[in-house]
Design an enzyme around this catalytic site. Structure first.
Site, PDB file in Angstrom:
ATOM      1  N   TYR A 142       0.848  -1.188   0.000  1.00 21.83           N
ATOM      2  CA  TYR A 142       0.000   0.000   0.000  1.00 21.83           C
ATOM      3  C   TYR A 142       0.882   1.236   0.000  1.00 21.83           C
ATOM      4  O   TYR A 142       1.755   1.389   0.850  1.00 21.83           O
ATOM      5  CB  TYR A 142      -0.926   0.017   1.219  1.00 21.83           C
ATOM      6  N   ASP A 234       9.421   3.034   0.288  1.00 21.59           N
ATOM      7  CA  ASP A 234       8.306   3.683   0.972  1.00 21.59           C
ATOM      8  C   ASP A 234       8.494   3.436   2.466  1.00 21.59           C
ATOM      9  O   ASP A 234       8.216   2.356   2.971  1.00 21.59           O
ATOM     10  CB  ASP A 234       6.985   3.096   0.477  1.00 21.59           C
ATOM     11  N   LYS A 263       3.938  10.143   8.603  1.00 18.80           N
ATOM     12  CA  LYS A 263       3.646   9.740   9.969  1.00 18.80           C
ATOM     13  C   LYS A 263       4.599  10.376  10.989  1.00 18.80           C
ATOM     14  O   LYS A 263       4.472  11.536  11.331  1.00 18.80           O
ATOM     15  CB  LYS A 263       3.617   8.213  10.073  1.00 18.80           C
TER      16      LYS A 263
END
Length: 448
Positions: A142, A234, A263
């Protein structure tokens, strides 16, 4: 859950799509609980129920819900100066300097507003500098809600994974299984001169917690070098959580061309970033010709929160605390499974953890990983532990969601509400939280 959450959900259904602003928040059925506040390593819902929180905002809250005084002070000072300016500020330079100092592959950054925006921009940058269109991604990985990666199937027949994504986008995406060297090698043999980049999480974090097998990332690095493609890590989930300040790339020992962050780098506020060599990242406008811009990019409040969070993590040895607690938690979970469900697999690394309801039990558990799957070839679980997203899909995900997750919630433990996404230990958790969680885990696992 209680009447106040139910009432709020009824109101939300009238004015928010599906009653939520992110699909996963609609769990549990028939309605989610609504949070009133965070308190250290816990959250409190509007009905007064307290839960030990291992969702941690889906990863950003390394320090927990109560910001240390120095972090809170930095945020408050920035807010007092003004909300934002549409002009550069010193703090965005300072945060970029901190990241570049500690992440080996990063010289230069561009801050954006989310992990999705970071990966969108990284893919655009890779396409811009290589002049190619195709992107290799991992099946089940994802990388945010972007058209280039909302793709399923395989490299021979990629298809959009949701309505609204044109088939023409999917044709430029080449999904391959994580940890399958043979498949990605064949894809490069066929499409090598068309591939702009490989986009991969160093550790799959949004589909179980799946470690790379030995040599996998080295293979990706070699293929990209051989064919002139970029390797993009990522690290939206793993960045500044796995591998400490060096991020997961410092653990796997492979240096990417570009890294995406999110994040934790924003200290709990909306953020994303793309980092890499100066030569590559300077290809963004205005120094280069790959367009990228954003009104809120480098927002001073976010930059202050991120900078002081990372400084605090460095100064206070936060990683030793959270990693040791997570080791203790995973070890306790592993012990419970030996007695009640030896077919299940505990996974995780550093402060990240998960139980995957795998279906096969090794003949012997002697010499097995004791604190989460490490993909050791000599581990008796090696043949049955998850190697890719397909293995996670084949697990008992409905049992996890319908019985285990709800059982843990009834015990006052808040986990991510499906069998795929990661859970996180924070700096505000302590040994008592871990002991209570393991005890709750045993009561629930023994009954599901």
């Amino acid at each position: 859950m209680g009447k106040d959450s139910r009432r709020l959900y009824g109101r939300a259904l009238s004015v928010l799509a599906g009653g939520v602003n992110s699909s996963v928040r609609a769990e549990p059925s028939p309605y989610p609980f609504f949070v009133e506040k965070g308190d250290g390593g816990e959250i409190v819902d509007v009905d007064g129920n307290r839960y030990t929180d291992y969702v941690m905002g889906y990863g950003p809250l390394l320090l927990g819900h109560d910001l240390p005084e120095r972090v809170a002070g930095a945020v408050q000072s920035e807010v007092a100066r003004g909300p934002m300016y549409g002009a550069p500020t010193e703090v965005e330079v300072e945060l970029a300097e901190f990241v570049a100092e500690h992440v080996g592959s990063v010289e230069t950054l561009r801050f954006v507003n989310s992990g999705t925006e970071a990966t969108v921009s990284a893919v655009r940058l890779a396409r811009g500098v290589t002049g190619r269109d195709k992107v290799v991604v991992m099946q089940g990985g994802y990388h945010g809600a972007q058209e280039s990666t909302l793709v399923e199937g395989d490299a021979e027949s990629p298809e959009p994974s949701t309505k609204g994504v044109p088939s023409s986008f999917a044709r430029e995406t080449l999904p391959v299984p994580f940890n399958d060297e043979g498949t990605v090698e064949r894809v490069f043999e066929e499409h090598g001169d068309e591939i702009a980049c490989v986009l991969v999480e160093p550790v799959l974090g949004n589909n179980g917690v799946v470690h790379p097998v030995e040599g996998y990332h080295e293979t990706l690095r070699s293929l990209c070098d051989e064919h002139g493609a970029l390797l993009v890590f990522d690290e939206v989930i793993t960045g500044f959580r796995v591998g400490g300040l060096g991020c997961a790339q410092s653990v796997v020992g492979v240096e990417p061309d570009l890294t995406t962050f999110g994040k934790i780098v924003g200290g709990g506020f909306p953020v994303g970033a793309i980092g890499g060599s100066a030569e590559l990242v300077e290809s963004f406008t205005p120094s280069g010709d790959v367009f990228q811009a954003g009104t809120f990019s480098g927002h001073p409040v976010t930059m202050s929160a991120g900078l002081e969070t990372l400084r605090y993590a460095k100064d206070e040895d936060v990683y030793s605390h959270v990693n040791s607690l997570a080791d203790e938690l995973r070890a306790g979970m592993t012990d419970v499974l030996e007695d009640y469900a030896p077919e299940y697999t505990v996974v995780g690394v550093d402060s990240v953890f998960k139980t995957v309801f795998t279906r096969e039990t090794p003949e012997s558990l002697e010499g097995a990983c004791v604190s989460g799957c490490e993909q050791r070839a000599d581990c008796p679980r090696y043949g049955t532990c998850p190697k890719d997203a397909g293995d996670i899909d084949d697990a008992e995900t409905e049992r996890w969601k319908r019985l285990y997750w709800n059982g843990m919630l009834d015990e006052g433990v808040f986990l991510t509400p499906n069998g795929f996404e990661s859970q996180f230990v924070c700096y505000a958790h302590d040994d008592e939280d871990i002991d209570e969680t393991v005890a709750a885990y045993e009561r629930v696992v023994s009954s599901v």
